[in-house]
Scaffold this motif. Structure first.
Motif, PDB file in Angstrom:
ATOM      1  N   LYS A 226      49.188  63.887  16.539  1.00  0.00           N
ATOM      2  CA  LYS A 226      48.385  64.810  15.733  1.00  0.00           C
ATOM      3  C   LYS A 226      47.671  65.816  16.635  1.00  0.00           C
ATOM      4  O   LYS A 226      47.577  67.004  16.315  1.00  0.00           O
ATOM      5  N   ALA A 227      47.178  65.326  17.795  1.00  0.00           N
ATOM      6  CA  ALA A 227      46.510  66.226  18.729  1.00  0.00           C
ATOM      7  C   ALA A 227      47.480  67.264  19.273  1.00  0.00           C
ATOM      8  O   ALA A 227      47.098  68.423  19.517  1.00  0.00           O
ATOM      9  N   VAL A 228      48.736  66.871  19.474  1.00  0.00           N
ATOM     10  CA  VAL A 228      49.750  67.819  19.941  1.00  0.00           C
ATOM     11  C   VAL A 228      49.928  68.938  18.922  1.00  0.00           C
ATOM     12  O   VAL A 228      49.952  70.122  19.271  1.00  0.00           O
TER      13      VAL A 228
ATOM     14  N   VAL B 161      46.012  75.504  16.667  1.00  0.00           N
ATOM     15  CA  VAL B 161      44.741  76.192  16.874  1.00  0.00           C
ATOM     16  C   VAL B 161      44.420  76.423  18.342  1.00  0.00           C
ATOM     17  O   VAL B 161      43.400  77.031  18.666  1.00  0.00           O
ATOM     18  N   GLY B 162      45.265  75.947  19.248  1.00  0.00           N
ATOM     19  CA  GLY B 162      44.929  76.042  20.660  1.00  0.00           C
ATOM     20  C   GLY B 162      45.402  77.295  21.348  1.00  0.00           C
ATOM     21  O   GLY B 162      45.123  77.503  22.517  1.00  0.00           O
ATOM     22  N   GLY B 163      46.137  78.155  20.623  1.00  0.00           N
ATOM     23  CA  GLY B 163      46.575  79.396  21.236  1.00  0.00           C
ATOM     24  C   GLY B 163      47.826  79.278  22.082  1.00  0.00           C
ATOM     25  O   GLY B 163      48.150  80.193  22.839  1.00  0.00           O
ATOM     26  N   TYR B 164      48.564  78.154  21.961  1.00  0.00           N
ATOM     27  CA  TYR B 164      49.760  77.956  22.774  1.00  0.00           C
ATOM     28  C   TYR B 164      51.022  77.877  21.912  1.00  0.00           C
ATOM     29  O   TYR B 164      52.035  77.344  22.334  1.00  0.00           O
TER      30      TYR B 164
ATOM     31  N   GLY C 175      64.702  83.354  13.415  1.00  0.00           N
ATOM     32  CA  GLY C 175      64.031  82.508  12.423  1.00  0.00           C
ATOM     33  C   GLY C 175      63.113  81.503  13.064  1.00  0.00           C
ATOM     34  O   GLY C 175      62.055  81.168  12.531  1.00  0.00           O
ATOM     35  N   ALA C 176      63.492  81.034  14.240  1.00  0.00           N
ATOM     36  CA  ALA C 176      62.649  80.076  14.948  1.00  0.00           C
ATOM     37  C   ALA C 176      61.339  80.716  15.370  1.00  0.00           C
ATOM     38  O   ALA C 176      60.285  80.099  15.328  1.00  0.00           O
ATOM     39  N   ARG C 177      61.407  81.979  15.777  1.00  0.00           N
ATOM     40  CA  ARG C 177      60.184  82.675  16.168  1.00  0.00           C
ATOM     41  C   ARG C 177      59.261  82.852  14.979  1.00  0.00           C
ATOM     42  O   ARG C 177      58.051  82.794  15.095  1.00  0.00           O
ATOM     43  N   GLN C 178      59.838  83.101  13.802  1.00  0.00           N
ATOM     44  CA  GLN C 178      59.035  83.304  12.620  1.00  0.00           C
ATOM     45  C   GLN C 178      58.525  81.983  12.045  1.00  0.00           C
ATOM     46  O   GLN C 178      57.499  81.961  11.376  1.00  0.00           O
ATOM     47  N   SER C 179      59.239  80.901  12.291  1.00  0.00           N
ATOM     48  CA  SER C 179      58.854  79.589  11.765  1.00  0.00           C
ATOM     49  C   SER C 179      58.600  78.630  12.915  1.00  0.00           C
ATOM     50  O   SER C 179      59.087  77.504  12.931  1.00  0.00           O
ATOM     51  N   GLY C 180      57.844  79.096  13.907  1.00  0.00           N
ATOM     52  CA  GLY C 180      57.610  78.297  15.113  1.00  0.00           C
ATOM     53  C   GLY C 180      56.964  76.970  14.835  1.00  0.00           C
ATOM     54  O   GLY C 180      57.277  75.954  15.454  1.00  0.00           O
ATOM     55  N   ARG C 181      56.021  76.929  13.884  1.00  0.00           N
ATOM     56  CA  ARG C 181      55.341  75.671  13.573  1.00  0.00           C
ATOM     57  C   ARG C 181      56.336  74.615  13.109  1.00  0.00           C
ATOM     58  O   ARG C 181      56.264  73.464  13.504  1.00  0.00           O
ATOM     59  N   GLU C 182      57.283  75.023  12.256  1.00  0.00           N
ATOM     60  CA  GLU C 182      58.280  74.075  11.756  1.00  0.00           C
ATOM     61  C   GLU C 182      59.209  73.617  12.872  1.00  0.00           C
ATOM     62  O   GLU C 182      59.625  72.466  12.912  1.00  0.00           O
TER      63      GLU C 182
END
Length: 252
Positions: free
Chosen positions: A59-61, A67-70, A101-108
């Motif tokens: 979860k910390a990762v 929110v960590g800017g990375y 698409g990966a750049r646009q959906s980086g979180r996923e």
């Protein structure tokens, strides 16, 4: 004799110019290589995992990513590691998107990678992203050293001559001689002393509290063991001489 010299120079001067230019180019190239090597030695740390991970807070990762800017650095690390297929799709199980698409959906991308990967792979991506973004300061408790790099300069400000661990507002990678000192509701506490005292319980201590769910109990050594903790300074308890670090990962 003068005529011979003039004749010789008229024939060979173009080659002389070529030799001089070539020599200058070699000197410039050599200087660039030396400068790059020195810069790498000062700032860079080879990405990867420095040992066997015994703890990972997944979860910390994800919090660090969100929110960590990375985010961009972690997405790039994941894409670089998993690669792409011939049709430009990310070669990751459960994910079928192209590089754009990966750049646009980086979180996923990162979320799917974490869910489908072993902890050691996740730690490697995390470290690689932090290092490439100059977001981690390296500390060795045993010899009381702090590695001076871009992250340290950012944390302390240019021109700083001394570094106190409790003043570092950045992610830290702390190497020390740890031992388990307590178990509470769903957590296990590990401590490491500053320096190398005969009694590891003497003097100021770094305290790391790990969630039991994220630990690999079959890998955690007994007694005193050398380990590295990646996390962030949370508090300094002057009364007890304890520096509390919230761990993201711990590895031997």
């Amino acid at each position: 004799m003068a005529v011979d010299r003039a004749l010789w120079w008229s024939v060979w001067w173009p080659w002389a110019v070529v030799w001089v230019v070539t020599a200058l180019a070699l000197l410039v190239a050599l200087g660039a290589v030396v400068a790059a090597w020195r810069g790498r030695g000062r700032y860079a740390v080879a990405p990867g995992v420095p040992g066997v991970p015994i703890y990972l807070d997944e979860k910390a990762v994800m919090d660090l990513y969100q929110v960590g800017g990375y985010g961009d650095a972690m997405t790039k690390e994941v894409v670089d590691r998993v690669g792409t297929t011939r049709d430009g799709k990310i070669a990751l199980k459960g994910l079928d998107v192209g590089v754009e698409g990966a750049r646009q959906s980086g979180r996923e991308v990162v979320k799917t990678y974490i869910e489908n990967s072993e902890p050691i792979a996740v730690v490697g991506v995390l470290l690689g992203a932090l290092e490439s973004a100059h977001g981690v300061v390296h500390v060795d408790l045993r010899d009381r050293t702090v590695r001076g790099d871009v992250a340290l300069e950012r944390a302390l400000g240019d021109g700083a001559r001394t570094a106190r661990l409790r003043r570092i507002d950045a992610y830290v990678s702390v190497r020390g001689e740890f031992r388990e000192t307590g178990r509470h509701d769903g957590t296990r506490v590990f401590q490491a002393p500053y320096g190398d005292p005969d009694d590891p319980a003497e003097g100021p201590q770094v305290v790391v509290e790990c969630q039991s769910a994220g630990l690999r109990p079959d890998v955690v050594p007994e007694g005193v063991f050398s380990a590295r903790c990646l996390g962030r300074v949370q508090a300094w308890k002057a009364g007890s001489g304890e520096m509390v670090i919230r761990p993201i990962a711990v590895f031997l």
